[in-house]
Every structure is written in structure tokens, then in C-alpha cells.
Design a protein around this motif. Structure first.
Motif, mmCIF file in Angstrom:
data_model
loop_
_atom_site.group_PDB
_atom_site.id
_atom_site.type_symbol
_atom_site.label_atom_id
_atom_site.label_comp_id
_atom_site.label_asym_id
_atom_site.label_seq_id
_atom_site.Cartn_x
_atom_site.Cartn_y
_atom_site.Cartn_z
ATOM 1 N N LEU A 174 0.859 -1.182 0.000
ATOM 2 C CA LEU A 174 0.000 0.000 0.000
ATOM 3 C C LEU A 174 0.896 1.234 0.000
ATOM 4 C CD1 LEU A 174 -2.877 1.253 0.342
ATOM 5 C CD2 LEU A 174 -2.344 1.344 2.760
ATOM 6 N N GLU A 175 0.857 2.001 -1.075
ATOM 7 C CA GLU A 175 1.681 3.203 -1.161
ATOM 8 C C GLU A 175 0.965 4.417 -0.591
ATOM 9 O OE1 GLU A 175 2.956 3.446 -5.258
ATOM 10 O OE2 GLU A 175 4.456 1.874 -4.951
ATOM 11 N N GLN A 176 -0.315 4.591 -0.929
ATOM 12 C CA GLN A 176 -1.087 5.719 -0.407
ATOM 13 C C GLN A 176 -2.551 5.328 -0.297
ATOM 14 O OE1 GLN A 176 0.534 8.840 -3.300
ATOM 15 N NE2 GLN A 176 0.076 10.029 -1.457
ATOM 16 N N ILE A 228 -6.920 4.695 -3.550
ATOM 17 C CA ILE A 228 -5.859 3.794 -3.114
ATOM 18 C C ILE A 228 -4.811 3.672 -4.212
ATOM 19 C CG2 ILE A 228 -7.167 1.761 -3.882
ATOM 20 C CD1 ILE A 228 -5.817 0.219 -1.542
ATOM 21 N N LYS A 229 -3.548 3.746 -3.797
ATOM 22 C CA LYS A 229 -2.414 3.547 -4.706
ATOM 23 C C LYS A 229 -1.626 2.371 -4.172
ATOM 24 C CE LYS A 229 0.666 4.589 -7.908
ATOM 25 N NZ LYS A 229 1.212 3.267 -8.159
ATOM 26 N N MET A 230 -1.557 1.321 -4.984
ATOM 27 C CA MET A 230 -0.811 0.117 -4.625
ATOM 28 C C MET A 230 0.418 0.008 -5.522
ATOM 29 S SD MET A 230 -3.996 -2.549 -4.164
ATOM 30 C CE MET A 230 -4.797 -2.050 -5.686
ATOM 31 N N GLY A 278 -6.757 5.845 -12.562
ATOM 32 C CA GLY A 278 -5.652 6.569 -13.200
ATOM 33 C C GLY A 278 -5.040 7.586 -12.242
ATOM 34 N N GLU A 279 -5.238 8.857 -12.515
ATOM 35 C CA GLU A 279 -4.701 9.937 -11.680
ATOM 36 C C GLU A 279 -5.814 10.545 -10.829
ATOM 37 O OE1 GLU A 279 -1.460 10.801 -11.492
ATOM 38 O OE2 GLU A 279 -1.087 9.114 -12.841
ATOM 39 N N ILE A 280 -5.425 11.127 -9.706
ATOM 40 C CA ILE A 280 -6.415 11.809 -8.866
ATOM 41 C C ILE A 280 -6.057 13.282 -8.759
ATOM 42 C CG2 ILE A 280 -6.921 9.718 -7.552
ATOM 43 C CD1 ILE A 280 -5.392 10.974 -5.187
ATOM 44 N N ASP A 281 -7.065 14.085 -8.462
ATOM 45 C CA ASP A 281 -6.895 15.521 -8.294
ATOM 46 C C ASP A 281 -7.500 15.881 -6.945
ATOM 47 O OD1 ASP A 281 -6.798 18.265 -8.411
ATOM 48 O OD2 ASP A 281 -8.279 18.454 -10.013
ATOM 49 N N THR A 282 -6.681 16.321 -6.037
ATOM 50 C CA THR A 282 -7.165 16.661 -4.695
ATOM 51 C C THR A 282 -7.238 18.175 -4.498
ATOM 52 O OG1 THR A 282 -4.913 16.450 -3.854
ATOM 53 C CG2 THR A 282 -6.340 14.511 -3.649
#
Length: 136
Positions: free
Chosen positions: A25-27, A46-48, A69-73
């Protein structure tokens, strides 16, 4: 909030995310309403290890898991707490990820689990919560 989904992987009361097994689990990022954080997460990113971002959430008794894919926070309508730090699961290796009876569980090789579930299991459009179950 995010770029369009790369494709829905699962939407059901029960499923297993086989690609998660053995991945670090990275993030883990929650998405919450800042005006009402006690409602719980709207969804979770989740980023694995070796896999682009995915998102998961509960909707009308179904668990949903999507490649994202990508996320925007940057959307100020929401807050983005770092659930990896909050629940102390950063860099842990996943044993399994599954949805059973409308609860999405991340199970780690350490024996700990994170569960996304409805606060009231009979209220399918109700508030959700993320809980940690420690090894006993």
C-alpha cells in the motif's frame, strides 16, 4: 474531482480484487465533506505498488472498485485526509482486498484490516465509516 475512470472493475455486494494480493500500500486518501466529516468518507483513493490509482466506495448496498488513473485533490469542496497515516497502514503489504455483504475490506499480511462499511447496515444510502481492526 478526478479524471474520468479508466474502467469499472467491480460493482456488487460481494467481490474480490485479486490484483491487490501481495502489493504494498503506497497511499490511501479519503474524500470527505468538510462541512460534515462525521458522515464518513464519500470515497477512498488507493495507490498500490505497480498499479495506478483506484477508487472505492459504497453505493446503494453495492461495493464499487474502479481503476481511476490519476487523482486531483484540488477541489476545495472536499477534504482529503491521509488514511494511510491516520490508520498507520502505509507501506504494509496487502493479503487480500474484498467486498463481502456490502463492506469493503483491506486485509494486510500483518493481520490488521481496514473496513469501509455503512454505519447503519440497514441504511444503504446512509453514512459510511472506515474502521481499523487490529490483530488480536
Amino acid at each position: 474531482m478526478s479524471k474520468p475512470a479508466a474502467g469499472r472493475m467491480f460493482q456488487d455486494i460481494n467481490f474480490k480484487v485479486k490484483s491487490a494480493k501481495g502489493k504494498k500500500l503506497e497511499q490511501l486518501i479519503g474524500v470527505e465533506n468538510p462541512d460534515n466529516p462525521e458522515e464518513g468518507p464519500i470515497l477512498v483513493y488507493i495507490k498500490m505498488e505497480g498499479i495506478s490509482w483506484s477508487q472505492y466506495f459504497l453505493e446503494s448496498c453495492f461495493g464499487v472498485w474502479e481503476n481511476w488513473g490519476e487523482i486531483d485533490t484540488d477541489d476545495e469542496a472536499y477534504t482529503y485526509p491521509d488514511y494511510g497515516k491516520k490508520f498507520e497502514v502505509e507501506n504494509q503489504v496487502l493479503k487480500s482486498v474484498y467486498c463481502k455483504d456490502s463492506e469493503i475490506t483491506l486485509e494486510f499480511e500483518s493481520g490488521e484490516k481496514l473496513m469501509l462499511k455503512y454505519k447503519d447496515p440497514d441504511e444503504w444510502d446512509g453514512e459510511t465509516e472506515m474502521i481499523k481492526i487490529s490483530r488480536t
